[in-house]
Scaffold this active site. Sequence first.
Site, PDB file in Angstrom:
ATOM      1  N   GLU A 293       0.967  -1.147   0.038  1.00  0.00           N
ATOM      2  CA  GLU A 293      -0.153  -0.011  -0.178  1.00  0.00           C
ATOM      3  C   GLU A 293       0.782   1.290  -0.098  1.00  0.00           C
ATOM      4  O   GLU A 293       0.501   2.333  -0.680  1.00  0.00           O
ATOM      5  CB  GLU A 293      -0.944  -0.023   1.153  1.00  0.00           C
ATOM      6  CG  GLU A 293      -2.008  -1.031   1.166  1.00  0.00           C
ATOM      7  CD  GLU A 293      -3.003  -1.116  -0.196  1.00  0.00           C
ATOM      8  OE1 GLU A 293      -3.069   0.189  -0.595  1.00  0.00           O
ATOM      9  OE2 GLU A 293      -3.414  -2.301  -0.645  1.00  0.00           O
ATOM     10  N   TRP A 296       1.605   1.796  -3.220  1.00  0.00           N
ATOM     11  CA  TRP A 296       0.519   2.557  -4.202  1.00  0.00           C
ATOM     12  C   TRP A 296       0.628   3.939  -4.215  1.00  0.00           C
ATOM     13  O   TRP A 296       0.381   4.673  -5.016  1.00  0.00           O
ATOM     14  CB  TRP A 296      -0.998   2.189  -3.648  1.00  0.00           C
ATOM     15  CG  TRP A 296      -1.365   1.025  -4.196  1.00  0.00           C
ATOM     16  CD1 TRP A 296      -1.593  -0.268  -3.781  1.00  0.00           C
ATOM     17  CD2 TRP A 296      -1.923   1.000  -5.578  1.00  0.00           C
ATOM     18  NE1 TRP A 296      -2.217  -0.954  -4.786  1.00  0.00           N
ATOM     19  CE2 TRP A 296      -2.531  -0.430  -5.866  1.00  0.00           C
ATOM     20  CE3 TRP A 296      -2.334   1.828  -6.769  1.00  0.00           C
ATOM     21  CZ2 TRP A 296      -3.134  -0.762  -7.050  1.00  0.00           C
ATOM     22  CZ3 TRP A 296      -2.969   1.511  -7.606  1.00  0.00           C
ATOM     23  CH2 TRP A 296      -3.334   0.308  -7.992  1.00  0.00           C
ATOM     24  N   TRP A 324     -21.493  13.929 -17.810  1.00  0.00           N
ATOM     25  CA  TRP A 324     -21.841  14.101 -16.225  1.00  0.00           C
ATOM     26  C   TRP A 324     -23.011  14.933 -16.129  1.00  0.00           C
ATOM     27  O   TRP A 324     -23.247  16.178 -16.847  1.00  0.00           O
ATOM     28  CB  TRP A 324     -20.496  14.889 -15.688  1.00  0.00           C
ATOM     29  CG  TRP A 324     -19.167  14.012 -15.887  1.00  0.00           C
ATOM     30  CD1 TRP A 324     -18.017  14.423 -16.734  1.00  0.00           C
ATOM     31  CD2 TRP A 324     -18.854  12.991 -15.385  1.00  0.00           C
ATOM     32  NE1 TRP A 324     -17.120  13.593 -16.766  1.00  0.00           N
ATOM     33  CE2 TRP A 324     -17.562  12.431 -15.690  1.00  0.00           C
ATOM     34  CE3 TRP A 324     -19.568  12.092 -14.781  1.00  0.00           C
ATOM     35  CZ2 TRP A 324     -16.765  11.375 -15.474  1.00  0.00           C
ATOM     36  CZ3 TRP A 324     -18.656  10.796 -14.133  1.00  0.00           C
ATOM     37  CH2 TRP A 324     -17.655  10.472 -14.592  1.00  0.00           C
ATOM     38  N   ASN A 359     -10.397   3.594   3.906  1.00  0.00           N
ATOM     39  CA  ASN A 359     -10.223   3.295   2.351  1.00  0.00           C
ATOM     40  C   ASN A 359     -11.377   2.633   1.576  1.00  0.00           C
ATOM     41  O   ASN A 359     -11.719   3.046   0.578  1.00  0.00           O
ATOM     42  CB  ASN A 359      -9.028   2.877   2.163  1.00  0.00           C
ATOM     43  CG  ASN A 359      -8.463   2.627   0.595  1.00  0.00           C
ATOM     44  OD1 ASN A 359      -8.536   3.422  -0.163  1.00  0.00           O
ATOM     45  ND2 ASN A 359      -8.441   1.096   0.399  1.00  0.00           N
ATOM     46  N   TRP A 377     -15.825  13.091 -11.296  1.00  0.00           N
ATOM     47  CA  TRP A 377     -14.792  12.548 -10.333  1.00  0.00           C
ATOM     48  C   TRP A 377     -14.110  13.808  -9.633  1.00  0.00           C
ATOM     49  O   TRP A 377     -13.755  13.842  -8.524  1.00  0.00           O
ATOM     50  CB  TRP A 377     -14.099  11.509 -10.714  1.00  0.00           C
ATOM     51  CG  TRP A 377     -13.329  11.702 -11.870  1.00  0.00           C
ATOM     52  CD1 TRP A 377     -13.567  11.666 -13.410  1.00  0.00           C
ATOM     53  CD2 TRP A 377     -11.909  12.567 -12.082  1.00  0.00           C
ATOM     54  NE1 TRP A 377     -12.620  12.239 -14.193  1.00  0.00           N
ATOM     55  CE2 TRP A 377     -11.366  12.688 -13.442  1.00  0.00           C
ATOM     56  CE3 TRP A 377     -11.117  12.943 -11.069  1.00  0.00           C
ATOM     57  CZ2 TRP A 377     -10.280  13.337 -13.718  1.00  0.00           C
ATOM     58  CZ3 TRP A 377      -9.821  13.398 -11.196  1.00  0.00           C
ATOM     59  CH2 TRP A 377      -9.524  13.557 -12.757  1.00  0.00           C
ATOM     60  N   TRP A 400      -9.187   8.960  -7.439  1.00  0.00           N
ATOM     61  CA  TRP A 400     -10.422   9.481  -7.913  1.00  0.00           C
ATOM     62  C   TRP A 400     -10.485   8.744  -9.401  1.00  0.00           C
ATOM     63  O   TRP A 400     -11.428   8.196 -10.041  1.00  0.00           O
ATOM     64  CB  TRP A 400     -10.598  10.720  -8.019  1.00  0.00           C
ATOM     65  CG  TRP A 400     -11.147  10.971  -6.578  1.00  0.00           C
ATOM     66  CD1 TRP A 400     -10.487  11.775  -5.617  1.00  0.00           C
ATOM     67  CD2 TRP A 400     -12.472  11.147  -6.372  1.00  0.00           C
ATOM     68  NE1 TRP A 400     -11.560  11.793  -4.463  1.00  0.00           N
ATOM     69  CE2 TRP A 400     -12.728  11.489  -4.909  1.00  0.00           C
ATOM     70  CE3 TRP A 400     -13.835  10.648  -6.926  1.00  0.00           C
ATOM     71  CZ2 TRP A 400     -13.981  11.544  -4.348  1.00  0.00           C
ATOM     72  CZ3 TRP A 400     -15.143  10.727  -6.202  1.00  0.00           C
ATOM     73  CH2 TRP A 400     -14.975  11.037  -4.979  1.00  0.00           C
TER      74      TRP A 400
HETATM   75  C1  LIG Z   1     -11.206   8.327  -3.805  1.00  0.00           C
HETATM   76  C2  LIG Z   1     -10.028   8.090  -2.956  1.00  0.00           C
HETATM   77  C3  LIG Z   1      -9.334   9.243  -2.799  1.00  0.00           C
HETATM   78  C4  LIG Z   1      -8.176   9.014  -1.905  1.00  0.00           C
HETATM   79  N1  LIG Z   1      -7.414  10.244  -1.504  1.00  0.00           N
HETATM   80  C5  LIG Z   1      -6.168  10.029  -0.722  1.00  0.00           C
HETATM   81  C6  LIG Z   1      -5.471  11.296  -0.426  1.00  0.00           C
HETATM   82  O1  LIG Z   1      -5.785  12.516  -0.800  1.00  0.00           O
HETATM   83  N2  LIG Z   1      -4.405  11.002   0.524  1.00  0.00           N
HETATM   84  C7  LIG Z   1      -4.147   9.941   0.850  1.00  0.00           C
HETATM   85  O2  LIG Z   1      -2.887   9.659   1.371  1.00  0.00           O
HETATM   86  N3  LIG Z   1      -4.524   8.753   0.282  1.00  0.00           N
HETATM   87  C8  LIG Z   1      -5.828   8.696  -0.294  1.00  0.00           C
HETATM   88  N4  LIG Z   1      -6.372   7.796  -0.682  1.00  0.00           N
HETATM   89  C9  LIG Z   1      -5.806   6.373  -0.441  1.00  0.00           C
HETATM   90  C10 LIG Z   1      -6.213   5.724   0.807  1.00  0.00           C
HETATM   91  O3  LIG Z   1      -7.571   5.677   1.158  1.00  0.00           O
HETATM   92  C11 LIG Z   1      -5.572   6.234   2.219  1.00  0.00           C
HETATM   93  O4  LIG Z   1      -4.206   6.583   1.784  1.00  0.00           O
HETATM   94  C12 LIG Z   1      -5.657   5.265   3.237  1.00  0.00           C
HETATM   95  O5  LIG Z   1      -7.089   5.003   3.604  1.00  0.00           O
HETATM   96  C13 LIG Z   1      -5.007   6.139   4.339  1.00  0.00           C
HETATM   97  O6  LIG Z   1      -5.310   5.398   5.476  1.00  0.00           O
HETATM   98  P1  LIG Z   1      -4.219   4.684   6.477  1.00  0.00           P
HETATM   99  O7  LIG Z   1      -2.875   5.236   6.456  1.00  0.00           O
HETATM  100  O8  LIG Z   1      -4.442   3.859   7.548  1.00  0.00           O
HETATM  101  O9  LIG Z   1      -3.656   3.407   5.417  1.00  0.00           O
HETATM  102  P2  LIG Z   1      -2.897   1.999   5.456  1.00  0.00           P
HETATM  103  O10 LIG Z   1      -3.730   1.193   4.855  1.00  0.00           O
HETATM  104  O11 LIG Z   1      -2.552   1.902   6.813  1.00  0.00           O
HETATM  105  O12 LIG Z   1      -1.863   2.259   4.373  1.00  0.00           O
HETATM  106  C14 LIG Z   1      -0.593   2.954   4.670  1.00  0.00           C
HETATM  107  C15 LIG Z   1      -0.293   4.033   3.683  1.00  0.00           C
HETATM  108  O13 LIG Z   1      -0.013   3.581   2.485  1.00  0.00           O
HETATM  109  C16 LIG Z   1      -0.712   4.396   1.494  1.00  0.00           C
HETATM  110  N5  LIG Z   1      -1.886   4.084   0.873  1.00  0.00           N
HETATM  111  C17 LIG Z   1      -2.956   3.241   1.114  1.00  0.00           C
HETATM  112  N6  LIG Z   1      -3.747   2.852   0.348  1.00  0.00           N
HETATM  113  C18 LIG Z   1      -3.501   3.610  -0.748  1.00  0.00           C
HETATM  114  C19 LIG Z   1      -3.743   4.036  -2.011  1.00  0.00           C
HETATM  115  N7  LIG Z   1      -4.833   3.428  -2.461  1.00  0.00           N
HETATM  116  N8  LIG Z   1      -3.261   4.906  -2.838  1.00  0.00           N
HETATM  117  C20 LIG Z   1      -2.469   5.492  -2.522  1.00  0.00           C
HETATM  118  N9  LIG Z   1      -1.618   5.331  -1.132  1.00  0.00           N
HETATM  119  C21 LIG Z   1      -2.453   4.476  -0.283  1.00  0.00           C
HETATM  120  C22 LIG Z   1      -1.099   5.738   2.277  1.00  0.00           C
HETATM  121  O14 LIG Z   1       0.168   6.650   2.213  1.00  0.00           O
HETATM  122  C23 LIG Z   1      -1.241   5.152   3.679  1.00  0.00           C
HETATM  123  O15 LIG Z   1      -0.959   6.088   4.607  1.00  0.00           O
HETATM  124  C24 LIG Z   1      -7.454   7.835  -1.393  1.00  0.00           C
HETATM  125  C25 LIG Z   1      -8.448   6.797  -1.817  1.00  0.00           C
HETATM  126  C26 LIG Z   1      -9.609   6.856  -2.444  1.00  0.00           C
HETATM  127  C27 LIG Z   1     -10.416   5.567  -3.123  1.00  0.00           C
END
Ligand SMILES: Cc1cc2nc3c(=O)[nH]c(=O)nc-3n(C[C@H](O)[C@H](O)[C@H](O)COP(=O)(O)OP(=O)(O)OC[C@H]3O[C@@H](n4cnc5c(N)ncnc54)[C@H](O)[C@@H]3O)c2cc1C
Length: 493
Positions: A293, A296, A324, A359, A377, A400
Site C-alpha cells: 500500500e 500505491w 456528467w 479506504n 469525479w 479518483w
Molecule cells: C477516492 C479516494 C481518494 C483518496 N485520496 C487520498 C488522499 O488524498 N491522500 C491519501 O494519502 N490517500 C488517499 N487515498 C488512499 C487511501 O484511502 C488512504 O491512503 C488510506 O485510507 C489512508 O489510511 P491509512 O494511513 O490507515 O492506510 P494504510 O492502509 O495503513 O496504508 C498505509 C499508507 O499507504 C498509502 N496508501 C494506502 N492505500 C493507498 C492508495 N489506495 N493509494 C495511495 N496510497 C495508499 C497511504 O500513504 C497510507 O497512509 C484515497 C483513496 C480513494 C479511494
Amino acid sequence: MTKSTKANINPTIMWFRYDLRIADNPAFNAAINHAAQEKTNPLIALFVLDETTAFPPGGASKWWLHHALSDLHQNLKKRGVQLILKQAQSSDNVHDMICDICEDLKVKAIFWNRRYAKDEINRDTHIKTSLEQKDIEVNSFNGSLLREPWEVKTGSGTHYKVFTPFWRTIKSMGLSRSLIPAPKAINAFSGPVKSDNLSSLKLLPQNPDWAKSFKKIWHPTEKHAHKALGQFLDGAVNNYDDDRNRPDKIGTSRLSPYLAWGQISPLQIWETTKMAIAAGNVNEGQADKFLSEIAWREFSYHLLYFYPELPSKPLRGYFEKFPWQVNPRHLKAWQTGQTGFPIVDAGMRELWQTGWMHNRVRMIVASFLIKDLLIDWREGEKWFWDTLVDGDIASNAASWQWVAGCGADASPYFRIFNPMTQGEKFDPNADYVRKYVPEISKLPNKFIQRPWEASETLLAEAKITLGETYPKPIVDHKQARILALDAYKAIKD
Ligand SMILES: Cc1cc2nc3c(=O)[nH]c(=O)nc-3n(C[C@H](O)[C@H](O)[C@H](O)COP(=O)(O)OP(=O)(O)OC[C@H]3O[C@@H](n4cnc5c(N)ncnc54)[C@H](O)[C@@H]3O)c2cc1C
C-alpha cells in the site's frame, strides 16, 4: 542590513515544504552538513505557505499544517535553529520571496526536497534558475518517495502504467539510501530574522471552528507519527489483509496525514517494518501487504510525474466526453452525508467529523458519486482535497481516476459498487454506520444498510420517519446502475 550580514555571514537555508520532520530528511541533513563545514554558513529554516499552486492546501490539511509547523518549530528550536514563516498568495510571490530572502540574508546555498506536481516543478525550476544566476547554490533531494519516479523503469526503459509490475520492480530495487537519524549539534544562524507568526498564517478554522473534534483524534507531531507506526506494527498489521477493509475496526495504520505532510518518510516506514519482519515480530505476508500500500502511494507519484495533468484530466481521453450531470442538490446531499444510503452517509460524515475516511468507504462513496449520481469525479476530488487531513495531490487524483475507471490500471467502469451489499459485507454488525448515522441506529442489522426496505412498524419502533428523521434514498440504485452503464457504453462506442 543586520549585524551578522555585516560580519560576512552567508547563511544556509533549508526550505521545508511537504517534509516537516527533522529525522530522515535528506535535504535538511545535507544543509546541516553544509553549515557544519564553515562557521560563516550557519543554518536557518524556512517555510512558505504557498497558496499560489494549483492545489494549495485544503481546509482540513491547513489544520494539520498549523500543528505540524508548531511541532517542527519546537524541534528546530531545541537545536537552536530559527524557522522563518512566510505566506505567498499571488502567482509570482514565492519566487520573489525566496530570491529576496536569499538576497537580504546574503545566502550562498539553499536546500529542499523535491516536489512532483507540474506547477511545483515549474516553480522550483524557475527559482533554481534565478538563484543560480545569482551564484547561490541550489541543492534538491528525494525526501518523500522510496524512489524517484524516473528511477523505476520497465524492462524497455519506460514508465509503468500497471501497479503489480511496478510493485515487483520497486521491491527488487532495494533502498536508495540508509536512514538518517535526527540531528544533534547544528551550526545555527543566530542573527535577527523577519518572520510571520504562525497564527498570522490563519491556518486554523474560525467561526465556526469545524475542526474542534479533530484535536481529540489526531496528534500531528513527528513523534506521534512514529508512535502510530509502532502501535500498528505491535498489533493491527498481523490481520491487515482482512481488517484493512473493515471500517468498523482500527485495521490500518492511519499514517496517511503524517505521510502527506512528511512527518514520517516512506523509507522510515519501510525500514521499521522490514526490521519487525526480520525480528519475527510481525507476520511477513501481512506486513508485505502493508508495504504494497505504501507502494500505491509511490505509484500515484509515478503517475503524477509522467501524467502531469493527472489531477485535472482523465488519463483515458474518451472520458472527456462522459455526460456528467450537474446536480447541486445531489452533490450537497453527498457532501453532507444525506443521501439516504447509510454506508455512504457514514463515510461522508466520518470525513467531516474527523478529516479522514476509511479506504474501503472512500471507494464506496467515490463510486456512488460517480456512478450512482453521475457527477464528475473532479467534484469528489475537490471535496476530498478540502476536507481530508491527508489530502495528497497524487494519491487523491490517482484514486479518483481509479474509481472512475479513467486512470492507469483503473478499476473497470462497469464495476459499480452496491452500497447496501458493500455495507453488509464490510460493516457486518453496522457498528460503523451506527456510530456516524445515529438516527437509524435502532434498526436491526438486516435493514440498517437499506432502511427503506424496513416495515412501517419496524421504522416506527426505531423512531425513524424516512424523509424527515433520515432521508429517503436520493436515487434508485438499480436504475442508476443502468444509466451509468449506458453512459459508459456511449463514450466507449
Ligand atoms: C477516492 C479516494 C481518494 C483518496 N485520496 C487520498 C488522499 O488524498 N491522500 C491519501 O494519502 N490517500 C488517499 N487515498 C488512499 C487511501 O484511502 C488512504 O491512503 C488510506 O485510507 C489512508 O489510511 P491509512 O494511513 O490507515 O492506510 P494504510 O492502509 O495503513 O496504508 C498505509 C499508507 O499507504 C498509502 N496508501 C494506502 N492505500 C493507498 C492508495 N489506495 N493509494 C495511495 N496510497 C495508499 C497511504 O500513504 C497510507 O497512509 C484515497 C483513496 C480513494 C479511494
